[in-house]
Design a protein around this motif. Sequence first.
Motif, mmCIF file in Angstrom:
data_model
loop_
_atom_site.group_PDB
_atom_site.id
_atom_site.type_symbol
_atom_site.label_atom_id
_atom_site.label_comp_id
_atom_site.label_asym_id
_atom_site.label_seq_id
_atom_site.Cartn_x
_atom_site.Cartn_y
_atom_site.Cartn_z
ATOM 1 N N LEU A 96 -61.056 3.159 19.637
ATOM 2 C CA LEU A 96 -59.768 2.737 19.722
ATOM 3 C C LEU A 96 -59.265 0.590 19.327
ATOM 4 N N GLU A 97 -60.345 0.776 18.931
ATOM 5 C CA GLU A 97 -60.307 -0.890 18.122
ATOM 6 C C GLU A 97 -59.124 -0.923 17.354
ATOM 7 N N ALA A 98 -58.473 0.104 16.744
ATOM 8 C CA ALA A 98 -58.015 0.391 15.461
ATOM 9 C C ALA A 98 -56.579 0.011 16.376
ATOM 10 N N SER A 99 -56.369 1.085 17.501
ATOM 11 C CA SER A 99 -54.655 1.415 17.897
ATOM 12 C C SER A 99 -54.684 0.273 19.043
ATOM 13 N N PHE A 100 -55.689 -0.741 19.464
ATOM 14 C CA PHE A 100 -55.623 -1.321 20.154
ATOM 15 C C PHE A 100 -55.160 -2.859 19.356
ATOM 16 N N ALA A 101 -55.553 -3.119 18.453
ATOM 17 C CA ALA A 101 -55.265 -4.195 16.724
ATOM 18 C C ALA A 101 -53.568 -3.729 16.733
ATOM 19 N N ASP A 102 -53.692 -2.301 16.455
ATOM 20 C CA ASP A 102 -52.456 -2.199 16.188
ATOM 21 C C ASP A 102 -51.310 -2.717 17.159
ATOM 22 N N ALA A 103 -51.149 -1.958 18.047
ATOM 23 C CA ALA A 103 -50.380 -1.869 19.228
ATOM 24 C C ALA A 103 -50.314 -3.267 19.652
ATOM 25 N N ALA A 104 -50.365 -4.118 19.061
ATOM 26 C CA ALA A 104 -51.245 -5.893 20.108
ATOM 27 C C ALA A 104 -50.388 -6.359 18.517
ATOM 28 N N GLY A 105 -50.452 -5.958 17.462
ATOM 29 C CA GLY A 105 -49.971 -6.802 16.496
ATOM 30 C C GLY A 105 -50.905 -7.480 15.625
ATOM 31 N N CYS A 106 -51.916 -7.639 16.346
ATOM 32 C CA CYS A 106 -53.889 -8.740 16.349
ATOM 33 C C CYS A 106 -54.360 -8.157 15.990
ATOM 34 N N GLU A 107 -55.269 -9.038 15.075
ATOM 35 C CA GLU A 107 -56.489 -7.896 14.657
ATOM 36 C C GLU A 107 -57.735 -7.818 15.800
ATOM 37 N N ARG A 108 -57.380 -9.181 16.823
ATOM 38 C CA ARG A 108 -58.461 -10.168 17.742
ATOM 39 C C ARG A 108 -58.048 -9.018 18.818
ATOM 40 N N ALA A 109 -56.877 -7.828 18.712
ATOM 41 C CA ALA A 109 -56.530 -7.192 20.327
ATOM 42 C C ALA A 109 -58.009 -5.980 19.633
ATOM 43 N N ALA A 110 -58.620 -5.732 19.135
ATOM 44 C CA ALA A 110 -59.471 -4.929 19.186
ATOM 45 C C ALA A 110 -60.305 -4.646 20.146
ATOM 46 N N ARG A 111 -60.339 -5.483 20.470
ATOM 47 C CA ARG A 111 -61.775 -5.780 21.688
ATOM 48 C C ARG A 111 -60.751 -5.941 23.148
ATOM 49 N N PHE A 112 -59.527 -5.339 23.087
ATOM 50 C CA PHE A 112 -58.690 -5.659 24.567
ATOM 51 C C PHE A 112 -59.464 -4.780 25.583
ATOM 52 N N ARG A 113 -59.085 -5.989 26.450
ATOM 53 C CA ARG A 113 -59.609 -4.415 27.815
ATOM 54 C C ARG A 113 -58.304 -5.435 28.896
ATOM 55 N N ALA A 114 -58.266 -4.314 29.400
ATOM 56 C CA ALA A 114 -57.233 -4.122 30.761
ATOM 57 C C ALA A 114 -57.205 -4.646 31.804
ATOM 58 N N SER A 115 -56.521 -5.000 32.519
ATOM 59 C CA SER A 115 -56.772 -6.024 33.869
ATOM 60 C C SER A 115 -56.559 -5.124 34.486
ATOM 61 N N GLU A 116 -55.553 -3.818 34.419
ATOM 62 C CA GLU A 116 -54.910 -2.813 35.866
ATOM 63 C C GLU A 116 -55.953 -1.881 35.917
ATOM 64 N N THR A 117 -57.032 -1.348 36.595
ATOM 65 C CA THR A 117 -58.051 -0.846 37.193
ATOM 66 C C THR A 117 -56.609 1.138 37.145
#
Length: 277
Positions: A96-117
């Motif tokens: 998921l890392e590449a998709s998170f970074a692409d969706a956020a337009g930010c390479e640091r978003a590769a380690r995205f964590r959702a706040s909603e459960t």
Amino acid sequence: MTKTSSRFDYFKSRQIPELTVLQAALSDFSYDRHAHEEYAFGVTLAGRQDFFSGGQFHRSPPGNVIQFNPEQVYDGHPGDDSTLGYVMIYVPTSQLEASFADAAGCERAARFRASETLLADPELRQAILELAHLVTHQAGTRIDQEHALHRMATRLVQRAGQFQPDGRMSRPDALLLRAKEYILAHLEADLSLDEVSQAAHLSKYHFLRLFRQQFGITPHQYILSCRANAARSALEAGLAPSEAAFRYGFTDLSHFNRRFKRIYGKTPYQYQRSVTQ
């Protein structure tokens, strides 16, 4: 009318072997609190799904999406007298890392964590169910499954709004991270609470209090969860259940069977048969 017994069916993707799908029907089963190293995406299909996570209790009716970040502690059980039906997909972070970074337009978003459960999101639900269908029916190509994963990651980032990178890690977080890293690096050893608390540079008392406050689980429960997760990977690779029990510090096969089943719904032998057929 007699209630049917609980059922757990696991499926490994042939296109993306790291992906695992669980189809479950629960009537008489409750999960112990545990955590996985992967992301987990689920959809409640029937009944009501009750669970504890993130310091609070949640109730998921049919159609709702449940999302757990890696290392997020949770449990689960049917919320009423009807059979609870749901599907869950376990996805390694690397998928998921590449998709998170692409969706956020930010390479640091590769380690995205959702706040909603717990989410009511038809678009995310559709992508999860589509991917689950592809895996359980051994359908589609790798790019089809990767596309569904990309849709899931993109939708989570969209729901979060503009990506805000995490600030500096707090001291308790940093200390507990050391402890978790030490545990994961020594799963095959006879770990003691003294050793783990020393790795975090905390007294045993403060370590126990901080760990439970932060994760909603004791260090002992966390270690057992990590050992079960590691044993799961070993079982998928073909290691005999008795050897996995010995390797990961369970006192005997009976102890391993009990602990493993409280997390995966099946004994190690049953799980191994279901994913290696």
